[in-house]
Design a protein around this motif. Structure first.
Motif, PDB file in Angstrom:
ATOM      1  N   TYR A 196     -37.473 -14.409  49.220  1.00 44.42           N
ATOM      2  CA  TYR A 196     -38.155 -15.697  49.123  1.00 44.42           C
ATOM      3  C   TYR A 196     -37.130 -16.815  49.307  1.00 44.42           C
ATOM      4  O   TYR A 196     -36.037 -16.773  48.743  1.00 44.42           O
ATOM      5  CB  TYR A 196     -38.786 -15.831  47.731  1.00 44.42           C
TER       6      TYR A 196
ATOM      7  N   CYS B 164     -36.648 -21.115  49.201  1.00 39.94           N
ATOM      8  CA  CYS B 164     -37.221 -22.425  48.920  1.00 39.94           C
ATOM      9  C   CYS B 164     -37.209 -23.227  50.223  1.00 39.94           C
ATOM     10  O   CYS B 164     -36.151 -23.415  50.823  1.00 39.94           O
ATOM     11  CB  CYS B 164     -36.407 -23.162  47.861  1.00 39.94           C
TER      12      CYS B 164
ATOM     13  N   ASN C  91     -41.793 -21.316  51.249  1.00 36.34           N
ATOM     14  CA  ASN C  91     -42.825 -22.318  50.942  1.00 36.34           C
ATOM     15  C   ASN C  91     -42.520 -23.611  51.698  1.00 36.34           C
ATOM     16  O   ASN C  91     -41.392 -23.846  52.147  1.00 36.34           O
ATOM     17  CB  ASN C  91     -42.852 -22.613  49.444  1.00 36.34           C
TER      18      ASN C  91
ATOM     19  N   CYS D  21     -43.148 -22.325  43.567  1.00 32.14           N
ATOM     20  CA  CYS D  21     -42.329 -21.208  44.058  1.00 32.14           C
ATOM     21  C   CYS D  21     -42.603 -19.935  43.257  1.00 32.14           C
ATOM     22  O   CYS D  21     -42.612 -18.841  43.817  1.00 32.14           O
ATOM     23  CB  CYS D  21     -40.854 -21.582  44.037  1.00 32.14           C
TER      24      CYS D  21
ATOM     25  N   HIS E   7     -34.356 -26.144  39.306  1.00 33.84           N
ATOM     26  CA  HIS E   7     -35.504 -25.555  40.019  1.00 33.84           C
ATOM     27  C   HIS E   7     -35.541 -24.028  39.873  1.00 33.84           C
ATOM     28  O   HIS E   7     -36.566 -23.461  39.481  1.00 33.84           O
ATOM     29  CB  HIS E   7     -35.460 -25.995  41.489  1.00 33.84           C
TER      30      HIS E   7
ATOM     31  N   GLU F  44     -38.024 -21.631  37.719  1.00 34.87           N
ATOM     32  CA  GLU F  44     -38.814 -20.572  38.374  1.00 34.87           C
ATOM     33  C   GLU F  44     -38.688 -19.271  37.575  1.00 34.87           C
ATOM     34  O   GLU F  44     -39.674 -18.570  37.333  1.00 34.87           O
ATOM     35  CB  GLU F  44     -38.294 -20.307  39.794  1.00 34.87           C
TER      36      GLU F  44
HETATM   37 ZN    ZN Z   1     -38.374 -23.296  45.272  1.00 35.91          ZN
END
Ligand code: ZN
Ligand code: AMP
Length: 462
Positions: A25, A27, A65, A217, A242, A246
């Motif tokens: 993943y 950001c 994302n 996220c 951030h 998460e």
């Molecule tokens: Zn993120």
């Protein structure tokens, strides 16, 4: 393959949850402005990571994302939504702003040979998942309500500092920080209530509002990937807030570790300092191209430094990267047409040295040194194939295209080529006025000049 993991603060042997497949993943961008070249460095670093993993035989299942809601101007829990603010200034719908800057971003990453993630997910497409996640956190007793939203109570998550240990600046805040109704400095908004003038808003069990930035996220990664997944990427600025938040959300909701490897690229500075609009030193991909550089020069500049080192951008450094690129392409042209074979052992050793470098926490400077070592071998098509078909799978510098294109069309008169050379020299000196004047002279004489990664092409105007 070895990879530095921010969680353990050391290089670790890389492994995956599912054999042979990397689930990761990243950001993505906040789409209210054109990404600057610092942002783009983050995505080139992620791209090198993915291409190294592919080079080592892994398949990639990747998700990124697009932040089209939830990122507030204050970067924390204060201020207005960044996309909404820009939309208001321009007098258009926020989704129009988001679309405009998403398109620009996708075009910029394509120009830098960055392979887009398989799933690119705008936050506004996943609001239901975010609401469900906040409900789960609420049921677990980890949230509280204030007059402006629903907050995560960070004191309920004992492992809150696991990622940020040693880099807590963002969380500590200091005595003068105004907590408002927040109970604790580390608490953060999961859902923010909005007023009637806000355009992007949704119904929720708590009232009309929009999601916090961090919840997107967690929700999107949970929707597309298992928990734990293998790698999460982003810039180092995301470590203390951030990504820390998460982890708190996902691990509280699932009771499982969110992700095994946390990959963070260091920042890019400009002229030794911060990029800022007031200093006029925030450059975009278009700025770089308009100054006569090719995106591959910038990509090569990025690769000359490891992703964990602060990169100081200067135009002198970009000039040097351009020179380096041209030297690589010139040498490749020689190898391309040579018929003498290279000893198979020499090729195998170079391949091994390249693989070792790149697999050692993506050591791109050493990998580039191996490339130069290969180019120093006696001219051979084998070297050309090794560099363009194998090394460039990871580096993605369009070397085959650059080395297969003739630099200057043969039928161009010598005086036009001389003007083109003068223009090239002017551009090197960043004397844009002279370069523009020479371009005009070349056009008036009936020729078109186009910049290419290793110089220019000239074509007669019809
Ligand atoms: Zn993120
Ligand atoms: P944003 O659009 O602000 O969410 O940032 C997009 C990505 O760029 C994030 O992963 C940031 O960590 C990263 N980033 C922002 N500024 C820089 C910089 N100067 N150098 C490298 N990466 C950056």
């Amino acid at each position: 393959m070895k990879l530095y993991n921010t969680l353990s603060k050391q290089k670790e042997e890389f492994h995956t949850v599912k054999p042979g497949v990397v689930q990761m993943y990243s950001c993505g961008p906040t789409v209210y402005y054109t990404a600057h070249i610092g942002n783009l460095r983050a995505y080139v670093c992620g791209d090198i990571l993915k291409k190294t993993l592919r080079f080592n035989g892994y398949q990639i299942e990747d998700v990124m994302n697009i932040t089209d809601v939830g990122h507030l101007v204050g970067d924390g829990d204060s201020g207005e939504d960044k996309v909404e603010t820009t939309a208001r200034k321009m007098g258009v719908h926020p989704l129009e702003i988001a679309k405009k800057y998403t398109d620009i971003f996708m075009n910029d990453i394509a120009r830098l040979n960055i392979k887009p993630a398989k799933h690119i997910v705008p936050a506004t497409h996943c609001i239901d998942g975010m609401i469900e996640l906040v409900k789960t956190l609420e049921k677990k007793g980890c949230t509280y309500r204030t007059s402006d939203g629903i907050y995560f109570d960070a004191s309920t998550f004992p492992n809150y500092f696991q990622l940020s240990k040693g880099s807590l600046e963002g969380n500590i805040g200091g005595a003068r920080v105004d907590l408002g109704e927040k109970r604790n400095i580390n608490d953060f908004a999961l859902w923010k209530f909005v007023g009637p003038n806000t355009i992007q808003k949704w119904d929720s069990p708590w009232g009309v509002g929009c999601p916090g930035w961090h919840i997107e996220c967690s929700a999107i990664s949970m929707q597309y990937l298992p928990v734990p997944f293998d790698i999460h990427t982003g810039g180092v600025d995301h470590i203390p807030i951030h990504h820390t938040n998460e982890i708190a959300q996902t691990e509280t909701a699932t009771g499982k570790k969110m992700c095994n490897f946390w990959f963070h690229n260091e920042f890019m500075k400009i002229d030794g300092g911060k990029m800022s609009k007031s200093l006029g030193n925030v450059y975009t991909m278009d700025d770089i191209i308009n100054k006569g550089y090719d995106p591959m020069h910038l990509r090569l500049l990025f690769l000359q430094t490891t992703y964990r080192t602060v990169l100081n951008f200067t135009f002198e450094a970009l000039d040097a990267a351009r020179e380096n690129y041209r030297n690589i392409v010139t040498a490749l042209r020689r190898h391309r047409t040579a018929t003498t074979p290279t000893d198979k052992k020499v090729i195998a050793n170079l391949r091994q040295a390249f693989t070792d470098a790149i697999s050692n926490d993506l050591n791109t400077p050493v990998a580039l040194a191996v490339l130069h070592q290969a180019l120093k071998q006696p001219d051979s098509r084998d070297i050309y194939d090794l560099v363009t078909k194998e090394f460039d799978q990871v580096l993605s510098l369009s070397l085959d295209t650059a080395a297969s294109t003739a630099p200057i069309i043969a039928t161009i008169p010598a005086e036009i080529t001389a003007l083109a050379e003068q223009r090239l020299a002017a551009k090197k000196q960043r004397d844009w006025a002279t370069a523009d004047k020479l371009r005009a002279e070349i056009t008036t004489a009936g020729y078109q000049i186009n910049d290419t990664p290793d110089g220019y092409t000239l074509t007669p105007l019809k």
